[in-house]
Design a protein around this motif. Structure first.
Motif, PDB file in Angstrom:
ATOM      1  N   THR A   1       0.788  -1.252   0.010  1.00  0.00           N
ATOM      2  CA  THR A   1      -0.025  -0.001   0.127  1.00  0.00           C
ATOM      3  C   THR A   1       0.746   1.237   0.088  1.00  0.00           C
ATOM      4  O   THR A   1       0.761   2.317  -0.931  1.00  0.00           O
ATOM      5  N   LEU A   2       1.912   1.212   0.881  1.00  0.00           N
ATOM      6  CA  LEU A   2       2.551   2.379   1.076  1.00  0.00           C
ATOM      7  C   LEU A   2       3.725   2.494  -0.364  1.00  0.00           C
ATOM      8  O   LEU A   2       3.814   3.567  -0.963  1.00  0.00           O
ATOM      9  N   GLN A   3       3.898   1.438  -0.887  1.00  0.00           N
ATOM     10  CA  GLN A   3       4.711   1.441  -2.337  1.00  0.00           C
ATOM     11  C   GLN A   3       3.620   2.094  -3.270  1.00  0.00           C
ATOM     12  O   GLN A   3       3.977   2.746  -4.163  1.00  0.00           O
ATOM     13  N   ALA A   4       2.391   1.623  -3.435  1.00  0.00           N
ATOM     14  CA  ALA A   4       1.520   2.302  -4.325  1.00  0.00           C
ATOM     15  C   ALA A   4       1.248   3.575  -4.250  1.00  0.00           C
ATOM     16  O   ALA A   4       1.244   4.231  -5.234  1.00  0.00           O
ATOM     17  N   VAL A   5       1.038   4.142  -2.907  1.00  0.00           N
ATOM     18  CA  VAL A   5       0.806   5.496  -2.679  1.00  0.00           C
ATOM     19  C   VAL A   5       2.255   6.216  -3.302  1.00  0.00           C
ATOM     20  O   VAL A   5       2.015   7.369  -3.964  1.00  0.00           O
ATOM     21  N   ALA A   6       3.446   5.646  -3.028  1.00  0.00           N
ATOM     22  CA  ALA A   6       4.429   6.539  -3.422  1.00  0.00           C
ATOM     23  C   ALA A   6       4.898   6.601  -4.967  1.00  0.00           C
ATOM     24  O   ALA A   6       5.175   7.376  -5.540  1.00  0.00           O
ATOM     25  N   ARG A   7       4.291   5.496  -5.448  1.00  0.00           N
ATOM     26  CA  ARG A   7       4.425   5.157  -6.991  1.00  0.00           C
ATOM     27  C   ARG A   7       3.299   6.358  -7.773  1.00  0.00           C
ATOM     28  O   ARG A   7       3.883   6.962  -8.476  1.00  0.00           O
ATOM     29  N   LEU A   8       2.257   6.279  -7.039  1.00  0.00           N
ATOM     30  CA  LEU A   8       1.421   7.494  -7.734  1.00  0.00           C
ATOM     31  C   LEU A   8       1.901   8.756  -7.568  1.00  0.00           C
ATOM     32  O   LEU A   8       1.746   9.567  -8.548  1.00  0.00           O
ATOM     33  N   ARG A   9       2.474   9.148  -6.521  1.00  0.00           N
ATOM     34  CA  ARG A   9       2.919  10.474  -6.247  1.00  0.00           C
ATOM     35  C   ARG A   9       4.206  10.772  -6.878  1.00  0.00           C
ATOM     36  O   ARG A   9       4.445  11.952  -7.824  1.00  0.00           O
ATOM     37  N   LEU A  10       4.971   9.642  -7.233  1.00  0.00           N
ATOM     38  CA  LEU A  10       6.036   9.734  -8.208  1.00  0.00           C
ATOM     39  C   LEU A  10       5.771   9.863  -9.699  1.00  0.00           C
ATOM     40  O   LEU A  10       6.379  10.833 -10.264  1.00  0.00           O
ATOM     41  N   ALA A  11       4.740   9.276  -9.948  1.00  0.00           N
ATOM     42  CA  ALA A  11       4.334   9.400 -11.137  1.00  0.00           C
ATOM     43  C   ALA A  11       3.774  10.969 -11.534  1.00  0.00           C
ATOM     44  O   ALA A  11       3.865  11.483 -12.809  1.00  0.00           O
ATOM     45  N   SER A  12       3.261  11.557 -10.630  1.00  0.00           N
ATOM     46  CA  SER A  12       2.764  12.746 -10.515  1.00  0.00           C
ATOM     47  C   SER A  12       3.805  13.855 -10.766  1.00  0.00           C
ATOM     48  O   SER A  12       3.490  14.682 -11.437  1.00  0.00           O
ATOM     49  N   VAL A  13       4.908  13.533  -9.945  1.00  0.00           N
ATOM     50  CA  VAL A  13       6.223  14.273 -10.106  1.00  0.00           C
ATOM     51  C   VAL A  13       6.892  14.356 -11.682  1.00  0.00           C
ATOM     52  O   VAL A  13       6.991  15.267 -12.183  1.00  0.00           O
TER      53      VAL A  13
END
Length: 210
Positions: A125-137
């Protein structure tokens, strides 16, 4: 004390048993005892580490509220250095990445999000949130291929709608309107019927036309 013949035979047999196996049994008991002591010591160490990490993490909130990115950087660096395996370090990295993004320090935000992905362990879950935010960046940096690569990574099914929605946003930015339309449709299919995000996704899909 005098023993009868049967008792003496039992005593002799017991002595023989301990003579043969006593050291092994004693060693096994010692190993179990040391293992238990070690386990309790590890539990104590973990509890102490968690308390210390929580204390450091508690210093982050004032820095975030004040928008003090430099101070927040120092706090998250300390957590990553001394308590890298704790949830506090990962969550602090996510929070500071958001502040860095808002402060237009996209490179630093990207670094923090990658750190979370690399250190989240089995926390999908934490990895998924980080990936979403990284993709946004990456989208904000116009690194479209890199953003799509992050969104193509494995993640829990509960994140499917969000990953597809952001994928569509990236495709729109890249000029792939047909691909974006299909991604928005797929996101709607994955979103829960009662999810508020459905209206937002539908509005973006409608804006692309038929």
């Amino acid at each position: 004390m005098a023993y009868d013949l049967q008792e003496q035979e039992q005593i002799d047999a017991l002595k023989g048993f301990w003579a043969q196996w006593g050291k092994l049994i004693g060693g096994a008991v010692l190993a179990v005892s040391l293992g238990f002591i070690g386990f309790k010591g590890w539990q104590y160490y973990q509890a102490t580490q968690s308390e210390q990490a929580a204390t450091v993490f508690g210093q982050l909130e004032p820095a975030l509220q004040a928008g003090d990115l430099n101070k927040a950087k120092g706090i998250v660096a300390a957590l990553q250095k001394d308590y890298a395996g704790s949830a506090y370090a990962a969550n602090a990295s996510l929070l500071v990445a958001r502040l860095a993004f808002d402060s237009k320090e996209l490179g630093y935000a990207r670094t923090q999000l990658k750190w979370v992905i690399d250190h989240a362990g089995k926390d999908e879950t934490l990895q998924a949130v980080a990936r979403l935010r990284l993709a946004s960046v990456l989208l904000d940096e116009k690194q479209y291929d890199a953003a799509l690569a992050e969104l193509a990574m494995a993640h829990p099914a509960t994140f499917d709608a969000m990953f597809l929605d952001l994928k569509a946003d990236v495709l729109v930015a890249r000029g792939d309107i047909g691909g974006a339309r299909e991604a928005y449709k797929a996101a709607l299919a994955k979103a829960a019927p009662e999810a508020q995000v459905r209206e937002f996704i539908q509005a973006k899909l409608d804006s692309l036309g038929s």
